[in-house]
Structure formats: C-alpha cells, structure tokens
Design a protein around this motif. Structure first.
Motif, PDB file in Angstrom:
ATOM      1  N   PHE A 310      25.732  45.484  31.078  1.00 49.60           N
ATOM      2  CA  PHE A 310      26.785  46.425  30.700  1.00 49.60           C
ATOM      3  C   PHE A 310      28.169  45.860  30.972  1.00 49.60           C
ATOM      4  N   PHE A 311      28.287  45.123  32.090  1.00 42.57           N
ATOM      5  CA  PHE A 311      29.588  44.580  32.455  1.00 42.57           C
ATOM      6  C   PHE A 311      29.768  43.162  31.936  1.00 42.57           C
ATOM      7  N   ALA A 312      29.423  42.971  30.670  1.00 37.48           N
ATOM      8  CA  ALA A 312      29.658  41.672  30.044  1.00 37.48           C
ATOM      9  C   ALA A 312      31.150  41.357  30.018  1.00 37.48           C
ATOM     10  N   SER A 313      31.988  42.409  29.908  1.00 39.66           N
ATOM     11  CA  SER A 313      33.432  42.196  29.799  1.00 39.66           C
ATOM     12  C   SER A 313      34.069  42.066  31.177  1.00 39.66           C
ATOM     13  N   LYS A 314      33.733  40.999  31.876  1.00 38.25           N
ATOM     14  CA  LYS A 314      34.300  40.706  33.191  1.00 38.25           C
ATOM     15  C   LYS A 314      35.290  39.565  33.052  1.00 38.25           C
ATOM     16  N   SER A 315      36.478  39.759  33.578  1.00 36.54           N
ATOM     17  CA  SER A 315      37.495  38.714  33.519  1.00 36.54           C
ATOM     18  C   SER A 315      38.084  38.512  34.901  1.00 36.54           C
ATOM     19  N   THR A 316      38.248  37.258  35.290  1.00 27.20           N
ATOM     20  CA  THR A 316      38.961  36.941  36.524  1.00 27.20           C
ATOM     21  C   THR A 316      40.119  36.024  36.177  1.00 27.20           C
ATOM     22  N   MET A 317      41.212  36.177  36.893  1.00 31.29           N
ATOM     23  CA  MET A 317      42.401  35.379  36.614  1.00 31.29           C
ATOM     24  C   MET A 317      43.174  35.177  37.909  1.00 31.29           C
ATOM     25  N   ASN A 318      43.974  34.134  37.933  1.00 35.22           N
ATOM     26  CA  ASN A 318      44.813  33.868  39.093  1.00 35.22           C
ATOM     27  C   ASN A 318      46.098  33.217  38.598  1.00 35.22           C
ATOM     28  N   PHE A 319      47.114  34.044  38.386  1.00 32.23           N
ATOM     29  CA  PHE A 319      48.401  33.555  37.898  1.00 32.23           C
ATOM     30  C   PHE A 319      49.449  33.668  39.001  1.00 32.23           C
ATOM     31  N   LEU A 320      50.196  32.601  39.193  1.00 30.27           N
ATOM     32  CA  LEU A 320      51.302  32.573  40.147  1.00 30.27           C
ATOM     33  C   LEU A 320      50.856  33.027  41.529  1.00 30.27           C
TER      34      LEU A 320
END
Length: 415
Positions: A310-320
């Motif tokens: 269900f949680f296919a739409s997982k995004s991780t990010m690391n900006f600044l």
C-alpha cells in the motif's frame, strides 16, 4: 534448453529484474539491453553535479555486475521495436534478439512542454541521464544565471546540486509549493525558506509563458505567465517525464496516454511480455520501480507474485541538511480523514500522520526520522490507530514487545 530472458533498460527496474531472474534461474540465459553504457542511480545524479560522487560511486549494482550475473549485456544500443509473434526484440543497429520472456523497463525521458522556445533553445537541457549532467558541468562556469523549470524532486535535486556553484538560480512551478506530491504546505515551506536563504528565487502557481531566444538560438530571457522577465544563460527543464514507449508502436503491446500498461504481476496484454518501472508513467519513484522489477522477474520465472504494498509511494529526501520522509498521501484529503500533527520549531521537527477508519493513509516526518521505525510497525502490523490510547507520537518499541503465538508483534492496547 534454458529459457532466454531479455530485459530492456538498465536502471532501477531493469537491474533488479536481472538480479532476481539470476537468483531464480541459476542456469538461465539473461540478456540486458540498454542505451546507457553504465549503471547509475538517477536519484543521485545531482551528487555528481555537486562533486561529491563520481560515476563509479553512483553505480548501485556493483562494478562486477555483468560478471556476477553472468549476463549478456548489449550496451549503447536502443531497442527499436518488438515483434511478439516471433518473440524478437529489434535493436537500433539492426540486430535482433530472441526471447522466451521479455521485461520492458525502458524508463522515461524529460518532458518538454510546447512552450515557445523551450524545445528549440540550444542552452536548454533536461536532467534525466548522465549525459545531461556532463553537458551542464561543461558549461556552468561560463554562466551566471540559471532557470529551473519545475520544483518537483528532480528540480529540487538539480537546485541542490547547483547551489555550490554560487550562481543566481530561479525556479518556477505550477504547483502551490515545492514538492507538492510528497509534502504539505508546512513541510514544503520549511524547505522553501532554506533555499531562499541560499539565494534561490522561487515562483509558485506560476509557469513560463515563453523562452526568448537570441539570433544564435540561445535562451537569454524567460517570461513568466504574469509577465515577469528573468534574464538567464542556462535553462534546466525538470517539467516531468514521458515514458519511453515509442519503440512499441505497431507491436500490439498496449500503451495508454501515460505509458506501458501492465497489471500487478507485471503482465502486459501480450503473453510473455512484462513491464516494470517508470515506463508505466504512473509511479516514477525508485522503490516502486525496484519492486516492480522483482515482481516481473518472479512471474517471468513462473512464480506468482504481485504488487501489494500500500505504501509504494514512499519518498525520502535530504536537502540542505534537512531530512524528510513522506509516506502515502499526506497532503490531499477531505474532512473524513483525521490528522495528527506534532511541531517542535526549536528542534526543527515536524511530524504528521493522516488516518481514516483506523488505517494510516499518509505521513510526513521532517527533521527527525527516528519515528520512522515505529510508524512502519503501525503500518506493517495493521494496527488500528483509532484504538491506540496514547498519542501516536508517544508510541515506542516497548509497545510492540508482546508476542502472539505465531510470533507476530502486536500493540499492547489491542483487545
């Protein structure tokens, strides 16, 4: 005779399809076809732009991938067509590659909307392939102002890579704020302030009306929809992507306005032909592509698997220096949903969980991802959060220490 497996595309979906195929078919004949000469993560192309990684360190499959997978890798060649009736892939150099099972994982390319000047400008480039990065790096020292089209993940990646060059950077997006698919107004606003502090001028709910070209065909000015004029010397277009399905025309393999059509098992409408990754035009994020490649490989090998995450739409990010994780749908919902929010401005922490009928449907963690493990426990164990007696943000691992007979964890507040 060993089965002949053919995979087209050497990015997340294709590489993981190959790895799973080799695991499931130790003696199988596996051929990988790719226009790319090397394997690299498109998610971190901006790391090369920043100078913190070289091409080798962006290879997520390992430098010995071809040898380890005992793979026939046809590099630097495009797939030009498929003849399903003969089970053959046609290559751009005229060769034909036979298959028993085929996985199409050709990904996507930068979308260039029909805005005057955008497609014609000589100093306008997309940001999708390693060649795009090299193009930018060869020219960036001679320019002072750069305009980025789009403030989605790719656009923000680009800007993060450009900041160390100390150029004047502009970005415009039709969305209400930065990263509108992954973030909500608050978490996006935190990033927007950080990028503004780095000198990035941002325009939201605003697109470009025209890219004005000089006599040599270079864009020297961008005119926004409200008439604002921005002087530029380079334009990087990150206005979304389009699936690489042109080579399938006339093959009988079904495509729609988004891209290749395949089901949760990776099957297309044609027997023995599967799809995976961005080529669908529906879930252009890395974790989905990885899983789709693996699912296709299982079914190509005769083992039934499907996409059930269900949680296919997982995004991780690391900006600044600010880490953020986004799960599911955390920014578009109606009054039938309940949201739980925790904000600690001093620590720069923002946490949000959205749920309905006891089921978590989305979440954002910013500034502190330590809660990610707890959150995934709630999701994985299908905890009915409407029954949780304490604040969702106060749950810790001790709440999961009670075991059922089958060794599954359960939340202590459950009946």
């Amino acid at each position: 005779m060993n089965k002949r497996f053919v995979v087209i595309g050497a990015s997340a979906a294709g590489v993981n399809a190959v790895k799973k195929l080799r695991q499931l078919n130790p003696d199988g004949d596996i051929t990988l076809i790719s226009e790319d000469e090397a394997i690299y993560s498109r998610c971190i192309l901006y790391h090369h732009l920043k100078g913190i990684r070289d091409l080798e360190s962006m290879n997520f499959a390992g430098s010995d991938f071809q040898e380890r997978m005992r793979l026939n890798w046809i590099k630097g060649v495009r797939a030009a067509g498929v003849r399903p009736e003969d089970k053959v892939v046609l290559l751009s150099d005229g060769r034909e590659v036979p298959y028993d099972e085929l996985c199409i994982a050709t990904g996507s390319h930068t979308n260039f909307p029909p805005i005057p000047g955008l497609r014609e400008g000589k100093n306008i480039i997309g940001f999708r392939n390693f060649s795009d990065v090299l193009w930018i790096e060869e020219r960036i020292r001679d320019v002072q102002s750069i305009f980025v089209v789009g403030a989605g993940l790719v656009g923000i990646d680009v800007i993060a890579g450009l900041i160390p060059y100390k150029k004047k950077i502009y970005v415009a997006d039709m969305g209400p704020y930065m990263l509108p698919i992954q973030l909500d107004a608050y978490s996006a606003g935190v990033y927007q302030d950080k990028f503004a502090a780095e000198g990035v001028t941002q325009f939201y709910q605003m697109g470009a009306r025209e890219f004005v070209l000089d006599d040599e065909g270079n864009c020297f000015k961008v005119i926004l929809q409200d008439g604002t004029e921005i002087p530029v010397q380079m334009v990087i277009n990150c206005a979304g992507v389009r699936s690489n399905v042109e080579f399938l025309e006339g093959s009988g393999i079904e495509c729609d306005r988004f891209g290749l059509v395949f089901d949760e098992e990776g099957r297309t409408n044609v027997p023995n032909v599967y799809g995976a990754g961005d080529v669908s035009g529906r879930n252009p994020i890395w974790p989905v592509a990885v899983k789709e490649g693996m699912v296709a490989a299982y079914n190509m090998s005769g083992i039934k698997r499907d996409m059930n995450d269900f949680f296919a739409s997982k995004s991780t990010m690391n900006f600044l220096g600010l880490a953020t994780m986004s799960l599911g749908n955390a920014n578009k919902y109606d009054e039938t949903y309940t949201e739980e929010i925790l904000i600690d401005e001093k620590k720069g922490v923002y946490k949000k969980i959205v749920h309905k009928d006891g089921k978590i449907t989305g979440a954002i963690l910013q500034g502190d991802l330590a809660y990610c493990g707890i959150l995934l426990q709630l999701i994985r164990n299908k905890i009915d959060v409407s029954k949780v007696k304490k604040s969702l943000f106060d749950i810790d691992y001790s709440d999961f220490f009670r075991l059922r007979d089958n060794f599954e964890f359960t939340y202590e507040g459950e009946n």
